[in-house]
Write a protein that holds these residues in place. Structure first.
Motif, mmCIF file in Angstrom:
data_model
loop_
_atom_site.group_PDB
_atom_site.id
_atom_site.type_symbol
_atom_site.label_atom_id
_atom_site.label_comp_id
_atom_site.label_asym_id
_atom_site.label_seq_id
_atom_site.Cartn_x
_atom_site.Cartn_y
_atom_site.Cartn_z
ATOM 1 N N ALA A 68 -1.771 31.182 -40.762
ATOM 2 C CA ALA A 68 -1.850 30.525 -42.067
ATOM 3 C C ALA A 68 -1.880 31.543 -43.205
ATOM 4 N N LEU A 69 -2.720 32.571 -43.079
ATOM 5 C CA LEU A 69 -2.826 33.574 -44.136
ATOM 6 C C LEU A 69 -1.524 34.355 -44.287
ATOM 7 N N GLY A 70 -0.928 34.722 -43.157
ATOM 8 C CA GLY A 70 0.314 35.470 -43.212
ATOM 9 C C GLY A 70 1.432 34.693 -43.870
ATOM 10 N N CYS A 71 1.537 33.399 -43.563
ATOM 11 C CA CYS A 71 2.570 32.567 -44.192
ATOM 12 C C CYS A 71 2.373 32.511 -45.699
ATOM 13 N N TRP A 72 1.119 32.289 -46.118
ATOM 14 C CA TRP A 72 0.857 32.156 -47.544
ATOM 15 C C TRP A 72 1.139 33.454 -48.294
ATOM 16 N N LEU A 73 0.872 34.595 -47.647
ATOM 17 C CA LEU A 73 1.057 35.901 -48.283
ATOM 18 C C LEU A 73 2.377 36.557 -47.876
ATOM 19 N N HIS A 74 3.326 35.757 -47.420
ATOM 20 C CA HIS A 74 4.564 36.314 -46.851
ATOM 21 C C HIS A 74 5.304 37.227 -47.814
ATOM 22 N N ALA A 75 5.237 36.941 -49.101
ATOM 23 C CA ALA A 75 5.976 37.751 -50.073
ATOM 24 C C ALA A 75 5.480 39.193 -50.104
ATOM 25 N N ARG A 76 4.241 39.415 -49.647
ATOM 26 C CA ARG A 76 3.693 40.772 -49.601
ATOM 27 C C ARG A 76 4.025 41.478 -48.296
ATOM 28 N N ALA A 77 4.740 40.791 -47.389
ATOM 29 C CA ALA A 77 5.077 41.370 -46.076
ATOM 30 C C ALA A 77 3.850 42.004 -45.427
ATOM 31 N N PRO A 78 2.798 41.215 -45.220
ATOM 32 C CA PRO A 78 1.556 41.791 -44.664
ATOM 33 C C PRO A 78 1.730 42.229 -43.215
ATOM 34 N N GLY A 116 0.385 47.273 -52.823
ATOM 35 C CA GLY A 116 0.260 48.237 -51.742
ATOM 36 C C GLY A 116 0.148 47.536 -50.402
ATOM 37 N N PRO A 117 -0.006 48.284 -49.324
ATOM 38 C CA PRO A 117 -0.070 47.684 -47.980
ATOM 39 C C PRO A 117 -1.206 46.675 -47.854
ATOM 40 N N LEU A 118 -0.901 45.544 -47.218
ATOM 41 C CA LEU A 118 -1.860 44.465 -47.006
ATOM 42 C C LEU A 118 -2.033 44.234 -45.512
ATOM 43 N N LEU A 119 -3.274 44.306 -45.030
ATOM 44 C CA LEU A 119 -3.567 44.106 -43.614
ATOM 45 C C LEU A 119 -4.336 42.806 -43.442
ATOM 46 N N PRO A 127 -4.597 51.297 -46.921
ATOM 47 C CA PRO A 127 -4.199 49.934 -47.287
ATOM 48 C C PRO A 127 -4.794 49.561 -48.647
ATOM 49 N N ALA A 128 -4.041 48.746 -49.400
ATOM 50 C CA ALA A 128 -4.544 48.302 -50.704
ATOM 51 C C ALA A 128 -5.546 47.172 -50.549
ATOM 52 N N CYS A 129 -5.324 46.325 -49.525
ATOM 53 C CA CYS A 129 -6.187 45.165 -49.323
ATOM 54 C C CYS A 129 -6.294 44.878 -47.834
ATOM 55 N N VAL A 130 -7.497 44.516 -47.401
ATOM 56 C CA VAL A 130 -7.753 44.164 -46.008
ATOM 57 C C VAL A 130 -8.420 42.796 -45.975
ATOM 58 N N LEU A 131 -7.829 41.861 -45.219
ATOM 59 C CA LEU A 131 -8.400 40.538 -45.030
ATOM 60 C C LEU A 131 -8.779 40.399 -43.559
ATOM 61 N N ILE A 132 -9.998 39.928 -43.298
ATOM 62 C CA ILE A 132 -10.487 39.828 -41.928
ATOM 63 C C ILE A 132 -11.009 38.428 -41.684
ATOM 64 N N THR A 171 -9.769 53.354 -48.252
ATOM 65 C CA THR A 171 -10.193 54.239 -49.342
ATOM 66 C C THR A 171 -11.167 53.484 -50.239
ATOM 67 N N PRO A 172 -11.835 54.173 -51.172
ATOM 68 C CA PRO A 172 -12.712 53.451 -52.102
ATOM 69 C C PRO A 172 -11.972 52.409 -52.938
ATOM 70 N N GLN A 173 -10.655 52.542 -53.044
ATOM 71 C CA GLN A 173 -9.871 51.582 -53.829
ATOM 72 C C GLN A 173 -9.437 50.366 -52.995
ATOM 73 N N THR A 174 -9.617 50.393 -51.687
ATOM 74 C CA THR A 174 -9.200 49.285 -50.824
ATOM 75 C C THR A 174 -10.087 48.063 -51.060
ATOM 76 N N ARG A 175 -9.457 46.929 -51.299
ATOM 77 C CA ARG A 175 -10.212 45.688 -51.430
ATOM 78 C C ARG A 175 -10.409 45.095 -50.038
ATOM 79 N N ILE A 176 -11.660 44.821 -49.669
ATOM 80 C CA ILE A 176 -11.977 44.347 -48.324
ATOM 81 C C ILE A 176 -12.661 42.995 -48.428
ATOM 82 N N LEU A 177 -12.035 41.972 -47.840
ATOM 83 C CA LEU A 177 -12.561 40.612 -47.840
ATOM 84 C C LEU A 177 -12.548 40.080 -46.417
ATOM 85 N N ALA A 178 -13.620 39.432 -46.024
ATOM 86 C CA ALA A 178 -13.679 38.789 -44.711
ATOM 87 C C ALA A 178 -14.127 37.344 -44.897
ATOM 88 N N ALA A 179 -13.858 36.506 -43.898
ATOM 89 C CA ALA A 179 -14.196 35.087 -44.018
ATOM 90 C C ALA A 179 -14.472 34.497 -42.650
#
Length: 375
Positions: free
Chosen positions: A57-67, A46-49, A107-112, A133-141
């Motif tokens: 760096a993160l966008g390059c690594w996750l490029h296949a997901r078209a974040p 699903g959509p990745l933000l 969004p399916a996943c949110v990285l901050i 949504t409650p199903q959205t995975r939220i990770l920050a660093a």
């Protein structure tokens, strides 16, 4: 150009703009920590933000997901574009927007990546609350030292239950999940405050310096702002545009160029001119970019500048150095750069090397206002 290796795959990554401290990388341990966790437990489909991806760096690594990469910084977005290209990635997969644009739903996943300014994080979390949504995975660093109780409190206030990981290479992760029962709250931005000794009201979006009142450096600069100039005056690194706004009043025959790399800063400056001096909007330009890149040589009469001494979380003087070089190139002969800075930063010596002719307009224990004239 530096190489980052993850899971046996090298990535070519460079900071932007170039010319800064060569010991600084275009990624940090917090990026690596996120990548390791996501490699072990990939984000759901699903959509990745991605928020605040400093150099892509993160966008390059996750490029296949078209974040979708969300940032307030033109420099960060340009770094991502260049690193994307350096790694031979498909340009149509690079999606970017600024922090004032609406977010996609569910969004399916949110990285901050935790930004330097806590107010920007609060703005972003408030915006996320309306789409996750409650199903959205939220990770920050972030670096462990940059994650405080106030940081975690914002996640819990706007989204829901929050906890941190163990530290790794002095970095730490934040895990958060949405509590649907939590009442949505609007962030307290933009802020609006009265400009002393005027009838103006100044608007500041979340990532703009001095959100509640006139900062002491700007106050000192305004007391000595030049007047009755002709030609084009540039407010370089304009922030909320207060210097340029007052320059409009004191220089009725001049045109004003507002320049900043922050989308929120430029939006604030435009809104402040529109609200306080709408009659002067026609003689204003608002330019998002890297210092004065793209401004024609010799096209400016005066440059007003309060340069930053950091880029994201890194303390660095190369942005100020570039501003001085760009001002010299963009000024006409006899044109002037008016620059304010903390006394200990030694801008007088840098201006002397670039311009030759430098004088002190005014000084006080903390700040010095300098005028450099292009020969």
């Amino acid at each position: 150009m530096s190489l980052m290796e993850l899971a046996g795959q090298p990535w070519r990554l460079e900071r932007y703009p170039p010319g800064g401290d060569p010991s600084l990388q275009a990624w940090e341990a917090a990026d690596e920590y996120l990548m390791q966790v996501l490699a072990q437990t990939p984000p759901p489909p699903g959509p990745l933000l991605i928020f605040n991806d400093g150099f892509g760096a993160l966008g390059c690594w996750l490029h296949a997901r078209a974040p979708l990469s969300i940032s307030d910084s033109f420099l960060a977005q340009e770094a991502a574009r260049r690193n994307w290209q350096a790694n031979g990635l498909a340009p149509e997969q690079l999606q970017q927007q600024d922090s004032l644009a609406p977010l996609p739903a569910a969004p399916a996943c949110v990285l901050i990546k935790i930004p330097k300014t806590l107010a920007l994080l609060e703005h972003q979390l408030a915006a996320l609350r309306t789409v996750v949504t409650p199903q959205t995975r939220i990770l920050a660093a972030a670096k462990a030292r940059d994650i405080h109780s106030s940081t975690l409190a914002l996640f819990e206030r706007y989204l829901g239950p929050t906890h941190t990981s163990l530290a790794w290479k002095k970095a730490r992760l934040i895990h958060c999940e949405l509590d649907p029962a939590l009442a949505p709250q609007a962030a307290p931005y933009p802020t609006v405050w009265p400009l002393e000794e005027t009838d103006y009201r100044i608007l500041n979006h979340a990532n703009v310096f001095s959100r509640g009142s006139l900062d002491i450096g700007a106050r000192f600069f305004l007391a000595h702002l030049p007047g009755n100039r002709l030609g084009t005056i540039a407010d370089l690194g304009c922030g909320n545009g207060v210097l340029g706004l007052m320059a409009l009043a004191r220089n009725p025959e001049a045109e004003l160029l507002f320049v900043d790399e922050s989308h929120m800063a430029l939006a604030s400056a435009r809104e402040n001119v529109t609200a306080n001096r709408p009659q002067d909007l026609a003689r204003c330009q608002f330019r998002l970019g890297n210092c004065l890149a793209g401004v024609a040589p010799g096209s400016l009469a005066t440059v007003l500048c309060n340069p930053p001494f950091h880029q994201q979380q890194a303390i660095t003087d190369h942005i100020a150095e570039q501003m001085i070089r760009d001002a010299h190139r963009s000024l006409a002969k006899g044109g002037e750069l008016w620059l304010i800075g903390n006394r200990h930063l030694g801008y007088h010596h840098r201006l002397k090397r670039q311009f030759g002719q430098v004088e002190t307009v005014a000084s006080q224990p903390k700040f010095v206002l300098l005028r450099a004239i292009k020969p």
